[in-house]
Design an enzyme around this catalytic site. Structure first.
Site, PDB file in Angstrom:
ATOM      1  CD1 TRP A  22      35.966 -24.824   0.735  1.00 22.15           C
ATOM      2  CD2 TRP A  22      36.025 -26.548   2.399  1.00 22.15           C
ATOM      3  NE1 TRP A  22      36.138 -26.079   0.285  1.00 22.15           N
ATOM      4  CE2 TRP A  22      36.267 -27.152   1.266  1.00 22.15           C
ATOM      5  CE3 TRP A  22      36.151 -27.384   3.454  1.00 22.15           C
ATOM      6  CZ2 TRP A  22      36.531 -28.515   1.394  1.00 22.15           C
ATOM      7  CZ3 TRP A  22      36.651 -28.722   3.459  1.00 22.15           C
ATOM      8  CH2 TRP A  22      36.830 -29.104   2.242  1.00 22.15           C
TER       9      TRP A  22
ATOM     10  CB  THR B 215      31.904 -20.160   8.379  1.00 24.88           C
ATOM     11  OG1 THR B 215      32.075 -21.084   9.634  1.00 24.88           O
ATOM     12  CG2 THR B 215      30.808 -19.282   8.307  1.00 24.88           C
TER      13      THR B 215
ATOM     14  CG  HIS C 245      29.057 -18.244  13.592  1.00 27.71           C
ATOM     15  ND1 HIS C 245      29.204 -19.294  12.776  1.00 27.71           N
ATOM     16  CD2 HIS C 245      29.858 -17.241  13.611  1.00 27.71           C
ATOM     17  CE1 HIS C 245      30.504 -18.878  12.164  1.00 27.71           C
ATOM     18  NE2 HIS C 245      30.692 -17.847  12.725  1.00 27.71           N
TER      19      HIS C 245
ATOM     20  NE  ARG D  16      44.983 -23.113  13.244  1.00 30.88           N
ATOM     21  CZ  ARG D  16      45.261 -24.306  13.605  1.00 30.88           C
ATOM     22  NH1 ARG D  16      46.430 -24.360  13.774  1.00 30.88           N
ATOM     23  NH2 ARG D  16      44.518 -25.352  13.507  1.00 30.88           N
TER      24      ARG D  16
ATOM     25  CE  LYS E 166      37.210 -19.235  13.310  1.00 30.54           C
ATOM     26  NZ  LYS E 166      37.900 -18.671  12.214  1.00 30.54           N
TER      27      LYS E 166
HETATM   28  P1  A3P Z   1      41.989 -24.542  11.119  1.00 32.42           P
HETATM   29  O1  A3P Z   1      42.232 -23.509  12.240  1.00 32.42           O
HETATM   30  O2  A3P Z   1      41.850 -25.919  11.505  1.00 32.42           O
HETATM   31  O3  A3P Z   1      43.157 -24.616   9.978  1.00 32.42           O
HETATM   32  P2  A3P Z   1      35.483 -21.088   9.838  1.00 32.42           P
HETATM   33  O4  A3P Z   1      35.768 -20.786   8.351  1.00 32.42           O
HETATM   34  O5  A3P Z   1      34.174 -21.387  10.112  1.00 32.42           O
HETATM   35  O6  A3P Z   1      36.069 -19.633  10.425  1.00 32.42           O
HETATM   36  O7  A3P Z   1      36.754 -22.205  10.059  1.00 32.42           O
HETATM   37  C1  A3P Z   1      37.987 -21.919   9.936  1.00 32.42           C
HETATM   38  C2  A3P Z   1      38.678 -23.251   9.651  1.00 32.42           C
HETATM   39  O8  A3P Z   1      38.430 -23.616   8.339  1.00 32.42           O
HETATM   40  C3  A3P Z   1      40.274 -23.002   9.808  1.00 32.42           C
HETATM   41  O9  A3P Z   1      40.617 -24.291  10.449  1.00 32.42           O
HETATM   42  C4  A3P Z   1      40.548 -22.724   8.381  1.00 32.42           C
HETATM   43  O10 A3P Z   1      42.056 -22.866   8.055  1.00 32.42           O
HETATM   44  C5  A3P Z   1      39.653 -23.726   7.772  1.00 32.42           C
HETATM   45  N1  A3P Z   1      39.375 -23.447   6.241  1.00 32.42           N
HETATM   46  C6  A3P Z   1      39.182 -22.079   5.581  1.00 32.42           C
HETATM   47  N2  A3P Z   1      38.977 -22.017   4.365  1.00 32.42           N
HETATM   48  C7  A3P Z   1      39.198 -23.444   3.884  1.00 32.42           C
HETATM   49  C8  A3P Z   1      38.950 -24.294   2.943  1.00 32.42           C
HETATM   50  N3  A3P Z   1      38.971 -23.433   1.677  1.00 32.42           N
HETATM   51  N4  A3P Z   1      39.211 -25.458   2.785  1.00 32.42           N
HETATM   52  C9  A3P Z   1      39.225 -26.271   4.012  1.00 32.42           C
HETATM   53  N5  A3P Z   1      39.702 -25.830   5.160  1.00 32.42           N
HETATM   54  C10 A3P Z   1      39.498 -24.401   5.036  1.00 32.42           C
END
Ligand code: A3P
Length: 318
Positions: A72, A70, A128, A284, A67
């Protein structure tokens, strides 16, 4: 090889019985393996990784706490490395979820784990695991690490894990999740030790570890992307800068673009044989500071206190 595999399964069984256990977020228990709280399958896969994974000198790893950004980073790394192969108007990221871009090595992929040889160089992999749990052949490769404010990580993780929590268990309240997180008990936790494992290594070998922050990426995505490209050995040329390639990649991988694609609204990502995640759960809010909508002042102070205490003297500020 099968005899070795069976030996690892045996070893795993004994380990699980011997190590401390704590409350899980998606499953009943997490197990403390060499200082980190892991899903039992992640422990088994770590043993497999050590036994079977063979790195190549050109491999690039994306490491992160769950979270922290990853999804992105996966999209950014994939589209940057492959920018000469695909056009921005019809890009693989339009058709498959970001997690299909390159393999996630924490899920049991045996026997495929020894069969990543067909991937074109530079191969990319996501993990992770904290740095201390990676086999030496991986720690000698280039690693991109992304971290994020632990308060936002906690809130994001609580939402994500609640969606994936076993239906046999009662829901996990945010208060319970908060308490566990502060004690370090969440998948791949403690958060702070995870971050520090990569931070310290990035100071020792800056050419091997690029340490990024989600918040800096949100504020200056183009600046971070240029740094990322240099680190991966594919700097943007003057001509590319002229043609706004950096901006195009940032746009393609933005939360707005990716989260609105059909594949990320309806699609499902399979990891290994057993795990399926709906792509929409990876998107999210994508904001800095959503914790303010969930955590009390007292909770904020407690997490900030732990962060200050744990990171004291490290030079890292979160
Ligand atoms: P939130 O739950 O705060 O919205 P991971 O990719 O490591 O699983 O983390 C997920 C988090 O990154 C989520 O945060 C998600 O919404 C956010 N996220 C996913 N894609 C993204 C993007 N392209 N740009 C910015 N944040 C992104």
């Amino acid at each position: 090889q099968d005899a070795d595999y069976n030996k690892i399964c045996e070893e795993h069984k004994h380990l699980i019985e011997a190590v401390p256990k704590g409350n899980g977020w998606s499953v009943q228990h997490l197990y403390n393996y060499n200082g980190f709280w892991l899903h039992p399958n992640s422990i088994k896969n770590n043993l497999l990784l050590h036994a079977y994974f063979k790195s190549q000198p050109t491999d690039i790893f994306l490491a992160s706490f769950m979270k922290a950004g990853t999804t992105w980073l996966k999209a950014l790394m994939f589209s940057t490395i492959n920018r000469h192969r695909y056009s921005f108007s019809d890009h693989p990221l339009h058709h498959h979820g970001p997690h299909a871009s390159f393999p996630y090595i924490d899920i049991e992929t045996y026997p495929a784990i020894s069969d990543f040889t067909h991937l074109p160089a530079p191969r990319m992999f996501a993990t992770h695991y904290p740095r201390t749990l990676l086999p030496p052949c991986i720690t000698s490769c280039k690693i991109v690490y992304v971290c994020r404010d632990p308060k936002d990580v906690l809130v994001s993780k609580w939402h994500f894990m609640s969606n994936h929590r076993s239906k046999d268990l009662p829901p996990l309240s945010l208060d319970e999740a908060f308490e566990l997180f502060c004690q370090g008990i969440s998948d791949y936790g403690p958060f702070w030790e995870h971050v520090l494992s990569y931070w310290r290594a990035s100071l020792e070998t800056p050419d091997k570890i690029l340490f990024l922050k989600y918040e800096e990426m949100k504020k200056q995505p183009e600046v971070v992307l240029r740094k990322l490209a240099v680190f991966m050995g594919k700097p943007f040329t003057a001509e590319e800068l002229e043609k706004s390639v950096v901006e195009k990649i940032v746009e393609l991988c933005s939360f707005e673009t990716l989260s609105n694609l059909e594949v990320n609204k309806k699609g499902v990502q399979k990891f290994g044989k057993f795990l399926e995640v709906e792509n929409r759960h990876y998107f999210r809010k994508g904001e800095i500071g959503d914790w303010k909508n969930h955590l009390s002042e007292e909770m904020k102070q407690r997490i900030d206190g732990i962060t200050n205490e744990k990171l004291k003297g490290s030079g890292l500020i979160l």
